[in-house]
Design a protein around this motif. Structure first.
Motif, PDB file in Angstrom:
ATOM      1  N   LYS A 181      -1.086  -4.605 -15.077  1.00  0.00           N
ATOM      2  CA  LYS A 181      -0.594  -4.039 -16.344  1.00  0.00           C
ATOM      3  C   LYS A 181       0.886  -3.682 -16.235  1.00  0.00           C
ATOM      4  N   SER A 182       1.281  -3.146 -15.093  1.00  0.00           N
ATOM      5  CA  SER A 182       2.689  -2.830 -14.869  1.00  0.00           C
ATOM      6  C   SER A 182       3.546  -4.098 -14.937  1.00  0.00           C
ATOM      7  N   ALA A 183       3.065  -5.169 -14.335  1.00  0.00           N
ATOM      8  CA  ALA A 183       3.798  -6.443 -14.375  1.00  0.00           C
ATOM      9  C   ALA A 183       3.843  -6.974 -15.806  1.00  0.00           C
ATOM     10  N   PHE A 184       2.740  -6.879 -16.524  1.00  0.00           N
ATOM     11  CA  PHE A 184       2.656  -7.307 -17.922  1.00  0.00           C
ATOM     12  C   PHE A 184       3.703  -6.563 -18.757  1.00  0.00           C
ATOM     13  N   GLU A 185       3.747  -5.249 -18.597  1.00  0.00           N
ATOM     14  CA  GLU A 185       4.689  -4.436 -19.380  1.00  0.00           C
ATOM     15  C   GLU A 185       6.146  -4.739 -19.011  1.00  0.00           C
ATOM     16  N   GLY A 186       6.386  -5.124 -17.766  1.00  0.00           N
ATOM     17  CA  GLY A 186       7.739  -5.448 -17.339  1.00  0.00           C
ATOM     18  C   GLY A 186       8.197  -6.849 -17.723  1.00  0.00           C
ATOM     19  N   ALA A 187       7.294  -7.649 -18.263  1.00  0.00           N
ATOM     20  CA  ALA A 187       7.632  -9.034 -18.607  1.00  0.00           C
ATOM     21  C   ALA A 187       8.001  -9.198 -20.073  1.00  0.00           C
ATOM     22  N   GLU A 188       8.311  -8.092 -20.759  1.00  0.00           N
ATOM     23  CA  GLU A 188       8.684  -8.164 -22.188  1.00  0.00           C
ATOM     24  C   GLU A 188      10.045  -8.780 -22.363  1.00  0.00           C
ATOM     25  N   GLY A 205      12.769 -14.650  -3.525  1.00  0.00           N
ATOM     26  CA  GLY A 205      12.809 -16.035  -3.988  1.00  0.00           C
ATOM     27  C   GLY A 205      11.445 -16.682  -4.112  1.00  0.00           C
ATOM     28  N   SER A 206      10.385 -15.965  -3.768  1.00  0.00           N
ATOM     29  CA  SER A 206       9.031 -16.498  -3.906  1.00  0.00           C
ATOM     30  C   SER A 206       8.640 -16.533  -5.384  1.00  0.00           C
ATOM     31  N   MET A 207       7.585 -17.259  -5.683  1.00  0.00           N
ATOM     32  CA  MET A 207       7.115 -17.373  -7.065  1.00  0.00           C
ATOM     33  C   MET A 207       6.659 -16.021  -7.623  1.00  0.00           C
ATOM     34  N   CYS A 208       6.153 -15.153  -6.762  1.00  0.00           N
ATOM     35  CA  CYS A 208       5.722 -13.809  -7.154  1.00  0.00           C
ATOM     36  C   CYS A 208       6.256 -12.803  -6.141  1.00  0.00           C
ATOM     37  N   ASN A 209       6.459 -11.567  -6.601  1.00  0.00           N
ATOM     38  CA  ASN A 209       6.943 -10.519  -5.706  1.00  0.00           C
ATOM     39  C   ASN A 209       5.854 -10.017  -4.765  1.00  0.00           C
ATOM     40  N   TYR A 210       4.607 -10.046  -5.259  1.00  0.00           N
ATOM     41  CA  TYR A 210       3.480  -9.536  -4.478  1.00  0.00           C
ATOM     42  C   TYR A 210       2.288 -10.478  -4.611  1.00  0.00           C
ATOM     43  N   ILE A 211       1.458 -10.484  -3.579  1.00  0.00           N
ATOM     44  CA  ILE A 211       0.196 -11.221  -3.591  1.00  0.00           C
ATOM     45  C   ILE A 211      -0.909 -10.243  -3.218  1.00  0.00           C
ATOM     46  N   VAL A 212      -2.020 -10.353  -3.922  1.00  0.00           N
ATOM     47  CA  VAL A 212      -3.222  -9.611  -3.567  1.00  0.00           C
ATOM     48  C   VAL A 212      -4.317 -10.640  -3.340  1.00  0.00           C
ATOM     49  N   ASN A 213      -4.902 -10.645  -2.146  1.00  0.00           N
ATOM     50  CA  ASN A 213      -6.016 -11.536  -1.853  1.00  0.00           C
ATOM     51  C   ASN A 213      -7.298 -10.881  -2.344  1.00  0.00           C
ATOM     52  N   ILE A 264       1.654 -11.303  -8.401  1.00  0.00           N
ATOM     53  CA  ILE A 264       2.124 -10.299  -9.363  1.00  0.00           C
ATOM     54  C   ILE A 264       3.648 -10.249  -9.317  1.00  0.00           C
ATOM     55  N   ASN A 265       4.271 -10.379 -10.486  1.00  0.00           N
ATOM     56  CA  ASN A 265       5.723 -10.268 -10.588  1.00  0.00           C
ATOM     57  C   ASN A 265       6.081  -8.895 -11.131  1.00  0.00           C
ATOM     58  N   ALA A 266       6.431  -8.028 -10.242  1.00  0.00           N
ATOM     59  CA  ALA A 266       6.856  -6.667 -10.576  1.00  0.00           C
ATOM     60  C   ALA A 266       7.724  -6.195  -9.422  1.00  0.00           C
ATOM     61  N   LYS A 267       8.394  -5.076  -9.624  1.00  0.00           N
ATOM     62  CA  LYS A 267       9.271  -4.565  -8.571  1.00  0.00           C
ATOM     63  C   LYS A 267       8.904  -3.135  -8.227  1.00  0.00           C
ATOM     64  N   ASP A 268       9.229  -2.795  -6.999  1.00  0.00           N
ATOM     65  CA  ASP A 268       9.169  -1.412  -6.545  1.00  0.00           C
ATOM     66  C   ASP A 268       7.783  -0.770  -6.574  1.00  0.00           C
ATOM     67  N   PHE A 269       6.745  -1.546  -6.242  1.00  0.00           N
ATOM     68  CA  PHE A 269       5.433  -0.941  -6.069  1.00  0.00           C
ATOM     69  C   PHE A 269       5.425  -0.188  -4.748  1.00  0.00           C
ATOM     70  N   LYS A 270       4.660   0.891  -4.689  1.00  0.00           N
ATOM     71  CA  LYS A 270       4.511   1.633  -3.437  1.00  0.00           C
ATOM     72  C   LYS A 270       3.780   0.754  -2.434  1.00  0.00           C
ATOM     73  N   GLN A 271       4.143   0.898  -1.175  1.00  0.00           N
ATOM     74  CA  GLN A 271       3.526   0.119  -0.124  1.00  0.00           C
ATOM     75  C   GLN A 271       2.020   0.367  -0.115  1.00  0.00           C
ATOM     76  N   ASN A 272       1.250  -0.727   0.020  1.00  0.00           N
ATOM     77  CA  ASN A 272      -0.198  -0.654  -0.003  1.00  0.00           C
ATOM     78  C   ASN A 272      -0.721  -1.813   0.836  1.00  0.00           C
ATOM     79  N   ALA A 273      -1.761  -1.574   1.614  1.00  0.00           N
ATOM     80  CA  ALA A 273      -2.297  -2.615   2.500  1.00  0.00           C
ATOM     81  C   ALA A 273      -2.779  -3.842   1.723  1.00  0.00           C
ATOM     82  N   ARG A 274      -3.253  -3.660   0.502  1.00  0.00           N
ATOM     83  CA  ARG A 274      -3.732  -4.793  -0.309  1.00  0.00           C
ATOM     84  C   ARG A 274      -2.589  -5.598  -0.915  1.00  0.00           C
ATOM     85  N   LEU A 275      -1.474  -4.954  -1.123  1.00  0.00           N
ATOM     86  CA  LEU A 275      -0.347  -5.521  -1.855  1.00  0.00           C
ATOM     87  C   LEU A 275       0.623  -6.152  -0.851  1.00  0.00           C
ATOM     88  N   LEU A 276       0.608  -7.453  -0.771  1.00  0.00           N
ATOM     89  CA  LEU A 276       1.420  -8.161   0.221  1.00  0.00           C
ATOM     90  C   LEU A 276       2.758  -8.559  -0.400  1.00  0.00           C
TER      91      LEU A 276
END
Length: 189
Positions: A182-189, A158-166, A141-153
């Motif tokens: 959806k947040s990442a989708f909306e931020g990619a306009e 410089g990585s291809m994505c800001n976050y990974i969810v397994n 997922i390419n987005a910024k400033d998500f709240k810390q979450n155990a699922r959201l790595l």
């Protein structure tokens, strides 16, 4: 030239500006290194030139004139998906289908099948989905400033994505994951 081709060319132009070297000079560095594997060259460019993962990866693709898109070129989306989700990775297809069903509700975007995953783009990539290994499916997922979450790595800068969810089961494609996408989708306009 597609918007994806323009984005790649812009990235290569920016890499040349950052390094102060032309693509031919960068290719000569790769050749002189004696390295031939994609990952080795990517890591060498990260170390020697201080490039982020995404830039180093794009540079190696440009030098080899090979990217995951070319591996999928000439094949329809279903054929590429059949290759991605074959053998030990076949069990991940329901996760892919459920993700795409949810993401398609967001609006228009471009699906860019690669050799081992699918890139989802608007003006820029907002997500990558596919099996990382025979036992692990990743949603990048390419987005910024998500709240810390155990699922959201959170991934290194410089990585291809800001976050990974397994994801290991289609039932894990829940409201929380869909909201992040959806947040990442909306931020990619």
């Amino acid at each position: 030239m597609s918007s994806l081709d323009k984005a790649i060319q812009t990235q290569i132009n920016n890499i040349q500006k950052k390094t102060g070297k032309s693509l031919a000079e960068l290719a000569a560095i790769a050749k002189k290194s004696g390295l031939s594997k994609h990952g080795e060259l990517r890591d060498m460019f990260k170390e020697k030139l201080g490039l982020g993962h995404g830039d180093a990866n794009a540079l190696v693709h440009a030098i080899f004139e090979s990217d995951g898109t070319r591996a999928a070129e000439g094949k329809n989306e279903d054929a590429v998906l059949d290759e991605i989700y074959s053998g030990a990775k076949a069990g991940f297809r329901p996760i892919h289908e459920k993700l795409m069903k949810e993401i398609n509700k967001f609006g228009e975007f471009e699906i860019v099948p690669k050799k081992g995953y699918v890139s989802l783009r608007r003006k820029k990539q907002f997500a990558m989905i596919g099996p990382k290994t025979n036992t692990r499916f990743e949603v990048g997922i390419n987005a910024k400033d998500f709240k810390q979450n155990a699922r959201l790595l959170e991934q290194p800068k410089g990585s291809m994505c800001n976050y990974i969810v397994n994801v290991s089961d289609a039932r894990e494609v829940d409201a929380e994951l869909v909201a992040w996408l959806k947040s990442a989708f909306e931020g990619a306009e």
